[in-house]
Design a protein around this motif. Structure first.
Motif, mmCIF file in Angstrom:
data_model
loop_
_atom_site.group_PDB
_atom_site.id
_atom_site.type_symbol
_atom_site.label_atom_id
_atom_site.label_comp_id
_atom_site.label_asym_id
_atom_site.label_seq_id
_atom_site.Cartn_x
_atom_site.Cartn_y
_atom_site.Cartn_z
ATOM 1 N N UNK A 100 -0.343 -13.918 -3.545
ATOM 2 C CA UNK A 100 -0.753 -12.806 -2.690
ATOM 3 C C UNK A 100 -0.730 -11.485 -3.442
ATOM 4 N N UNK A 101 0.305 -11.292 -4.267
ATOM 5 C CA UNK A 101 0.389 -10.048 -5.039
ATOM 6 C C UNK A 101 -0.783 -9.940 -6.010
ATOM 7 N N UNK A 102 -1.106 -11.053 -6.674
ATOM 8 C CA UNK A 102 -2.243 -11.040 -7.605
ATOM 9 C C UNK A 102 -3.555 -10.788 -6.869
ATOM 10 N N UNK A 103 -3.696 -11.424 -5.694
ATOM 11 C CA UNK A 103 -4.927 -11.246 -4.917
ATOM 12 C C UNK A 103 -5.082 -9.798 -4.467
ATOM 13 N N UNK A 104 -3.974 -9.179 -4.051
ATOM 14 C CA UNK A 104 -4.044 -7.785 -3.616
ATOM 15 C C UNK A 104 -4.378 -6.856 -4.780
ATOM 16 N N UNK A 105 -3.837 -7.154 -5.955
ATOM 17 C CA UNK A 105 -4.186 -6.349 -7.127
ATOM 18 C C UNK A 105 -5.667 -6.484 -7.463
ATOM 19 N N UNK A 106 -6.165 -7.719 -7.404
ATOM 20 C CA UNK A 106 -7.588 -7.936 -7.679
ATOM 21 C C UNK A 106 -8.453 -7.222 -6.656
ATOM 22 N N UNK A 107 -8.055 -7.301 -5.385
ATOM 23 C CA UNK A 107 -8.822 -6.630 -4.338
ATOM 24 C C UNK A 107 -8.786 -5.125 -4.512
ATOM 25 N N UNK A 108 -7.635 -4.608 -4.927
ATOM 26 C CA UNK A 108 -7.519 -3.169 -5.132
ATOM 27 C C UNK A 108 -8.438 -2.713 -6.269
ATOM 28 N N UNK A 109 -8.479 -3.507 -7.340
ATOM 29 C CA UNK A 109 -9.359 -3.147 -8.461
ATOM 30 C C UNK A 109 -10.828 -3.249 -8.083
ATOM 31 N N UNK A 110 -11.149 -4.183 -7.177
ATOM 32 C CA UNK A 110 -12.548 -4.392 -6.799
ATOM 33 C C UNK A 110 -13.003 -3.483 -5.665
ATOM 34 N N UNK A 126 -14.481 -0.735 -3.529
ATOM 35 C CA UNK A 126 -15.487 0.285 -3.818
ATOM 36 C C UNK A 126 -16.353 0.499 -2.582
ATOM 37 N N UNK A 127 -17.047 1.602 -2.572
ATOM 38 C CA UNK A 127 -17.982 1.924 -1.503
ATOM 39 C C UNK A 127 -19.116 2.728 -2.102
ATOM 40 N N UNK A 133 -35.159 9.240 4.089
ATOM 41 C CA UNK A 133 -35.805 9.231 5.403
ATOM 42 C C UNK A 133 -34.794 9.428 6.527
ATOM 43 N N UNK A 134 -33.676 10.037 6.200
ATOM 44 C CA UNK A 134 -32.648 10.286 7.209
ATOM 45 C C UNK A 134 -31.650 9.164 7.362
ATOM 46 N N UNK A 135 -31.759 8.140 6.537
ATOM 47 C CA UNK A 135 -30.826 7.025 6.606
ATOM 48 C C UNK A 135 -30.070 6.887 5.294
ATOM 49 N N UNK A 136 -28.858 6.373 5.390
ATOM 50 C CA UNK A 136 -28.031 6.127 4.211
ATOM 51 C C UNK A 136 -27.622 4.666 4.218
ATOM 52 N N UNK A 137 -27.854 3.984 3.111
ATOM 53 C CA UNK A 137 -27.489 2.575 2.995
ATOM 54 C C UNK A 137 -26.172 2.468 2.241
ATOM 55 N N UNK A 138 -25.313 1.589 2.682
ATOM 56 C CA UNK A 138 -24.000 1.482 2.036
ATOM 57 C C UNK A 138 -23.547 0.048 1.859
ATOM 58 N N UNK A 139 -22.681 -0.149 0.904
ATOM 59 C CA UNK A 139 -22.003 -1.419 0.677
ATOM 60 C C UNK A 139 -20.565 -1.104 0.311
ATOM 61 N N UNK A 140 -19.652 -1.978 0.710
ATOM 62 C CA UNK A 140 -18.268 -1.727 0.348
ATOM 63 C C UNK A 140 -17.536 -3.029 0.105
ATOM 64 N N UNK A 186 -9.857 -4.604 0.604
ATOM 65 C CA UNK A 186 -8.896 -5.711 0.760
ATOM 66 C C UNK A 186 -8.945 -6.286 2.171
ATOM 67 N N UNK A 187 -8.438 -7.503 2.326
ATOM 68 C CA UNK A 187 -8.464 -8.183 3.617
ATOM 69 C C UNK A 187 -7.743 -7.387 4.697
ATOM 70 N N UNK A 188 -6.614 -6.757 4.336
ATOM 71 C CA UNK A 188 -5.855 -5.980 5.315
ATOM 72 C C UNK A 188 -6.726 -4.912 5.952
ATOM 73 N N UNK A 189 -7.398 -4.138 5.107
ATOM 74 C CA UNK A 189 -8.199 -3.025 5.619
ATOM 75 C C UNK A 189 -9.460 -3.533 6.315
ATOM 76 N N UNK A 190 -9.985 -4.673 5.865
ATOM 77 C CA UNK A 190 -11.125 -5.270 6.556
ATOM 78 C C UNK A 190 -10.725 -5.698 7.961
#
Length: 437
Positions: A182-192, A194-195, A202-209, A212-216
């Motif tokens: 879990x600690x390794x997974x959280x570190x990997x998620x933290x490094x990955x 992004x947003x 045209x008045x719209x903004x497209x996003x991707x993010x 980590x699972x907790x915040x999701x």
């Protein structure tokens, strides 16, 4: 089948093939429900048995280098070409075949039809992901436990159980392994994490993010709470003119969360609903609690002319430099989390928002007790999820008092400021909307 040799496997395959060929034209008339059920269970077990034999032969093919006569570089490459399967599927088959050579208990379960191919793939993954320093007896116990669990759990359940199999067979080892994992997974998620936000002009903004699972999980629960509580009741459809629009949106749904409203059937959650919920969430955030940047922190400042505030068509400007429509600016001027700056004809500041513009917490509680929830006709959104709205715009002399205030859910609060709709208040204090023609 005549080309097959005299090896017991060749003869068995020939017999099985001939038997299945006879069933190719067999009629299914006369099979009752119980017989059909039994047949499907037996066929599933037969599939597992055939899969075990196939992968055992694949493992042997790798040993004898079946690919050499054709010049293929690997067994998987040869298998893909010879059986007309993809290389990806062939590589998986070769890998599973090798794994079944190592995990005899799992192979026996597959050969007996007690474990299906999908379950076997999950068990192999779980066993191969065990730490390298785990004793062999622990691996053997984990294999045995997962094969036994396959009798009552599908592949999805086994995937979850496989992730925690060490906790079942060796709790002390499993606890330490899970903590590290879990600690390794959280570190990997933290490094990955992004947003990206990209305006398309045209008045719209497209996003991707990526978060980590907790915040999701936190975001998902907040959005679903907004979606569920913002949905008007299905009843009284005849009095709610916008419900046809929402039905159209439901038809275009691309993901399902199974939300249930008022004990009714599950409804599909559309991407549009989640998108609106995300916007609503951002509007509800109190920027005053964020760190200060440039004096105003994360609070959005909307600058508009007095004419715009009073109903004009001129757009308003955000302190980010972006522009918003006039009706959006007027709606934002109702929100305590937004600072409206009103300019006169010469560009001088007339108003920067005043505390008395907004209903107090005590007033909102009183409105909730009186209105019981959203006052739009046919809407049953709970009071705690509603906005306090001025019947008489504050900008035109309206007072912030209970007599001329009401609760509206986020959707209807947007609609009351939408120039595409007009509204009227009925004798029982309900708001009825009508689309302008």
């Amino acid at each position: 089948m005549d080309a097959l040799g005299q090896h017991v496997v060749d003869r068995g395959v020939a017999v099985a093939g001939a038997a299945l060929a006879e069933l190719g034209e067999a009629s299914l008339l006369g099979l009752d429900q119980a017989t059909v059920a039994d047949s499907l269970v037996a066929l599933s077990a037969l599939e597992a048995q055939v899969a075990e034999l196939k992968h055992r032969v694949v493992a042997h093919a790798a040993e004898v280098r079946v690919e050499e006569p054709t010049g293929a570089t690997t067994t998987a490459t040869w298998l893909a070409h010879a059986t007309r399967t993809t290389r990806r599927a062939a590589r998986r088959a070769v890998h599973l075949a090798g794994a079944l050579e190592r995990f005899a208990v799992l192979r026996a379960g597959l050969a007996a039809g007690r474990v299906n191919l999908e379950q076997a793939q999950v068990v192999v993954r779980a066993l191969e992901e065990l730490p390298d320093d785990v004793p062999s007896w622990v691996v053997a116990e984990a294999e045995r436990a997962l094969v036994e669990l396959a009798a009552s759990h599908d592949a999805d359940d086994l995937r979850v159980l496989g992730d925690r199999v060490l906790a079942l067979v060796a709790p002390e080892v499993g606890e330490a392994h899970e903590a590290k994992k879990l600690a390794d997974a959280e570190k990997d998620a933290d490094r990955a994490t992004k947003l990206t936000l990209t305006p398309d002009g045209s008045g719209r903004v497209h996003g991707r993010f990526v978060v980590p699972e907790l915040h999701a999980a936190m975001l998902r629960k907040m959005l679903m709470a907004l979606v569920v509580h913002d949905r008007p009741a299905a009843a009284d459809a005849a009095t709610e003119t916008h419900e046809a629009d929402e039905a159209d949106e439901a038809d275009e749904a691309d993901e399902t969360d199974g939300a249930v409203l008022g004990g009714g059937p599950p409804r599909r959650t559309t991407a549009e609903e989640l998108g609106r919920a995300f916007c609503e969430l951002l509007e509800r955030l109190d920027g005053r609690e964020a760190p200060k940047v440039g004096g105003t922190g994360a609070t959005v400042v909307v600058t508009m002319s007095l004419e715009t505030l009073l109903g004009g068509l001129a757009s308003a400007v955000l302190d980010t430099g972006d522009r918003v429509a006039a009706h959006t600016a007027r709606r934002l001027a109702c929100e305590a989390g937004i600072v409206p700056v009103v300019l006169d004809g010469k560009g001088q500041v007339l108003d920067q928002g005043r505390a008395q513009r907004f209903f107090t917490r005590a007033q909102v509680i009183a409105l909730g007790a009186r209105d019981g929830g959203c006052t739009a006709e046919g809407c049953r959104t709970a009071a705690w999820f509603c906005h306090a709205h001025h019947d008489d715009p504050w900008s035109t002399g309206g007072r912030t008092d209970l007599a001329r205030g009401r609760l509206l859910c986020p959707s209807h609060h947007r609609r009351v400021h939408d120039p595409a709709y007009e509204h009227r208040i009925t004798g029982d204090n309900r708001v009825v909307f009508t689309r302008r023609t």
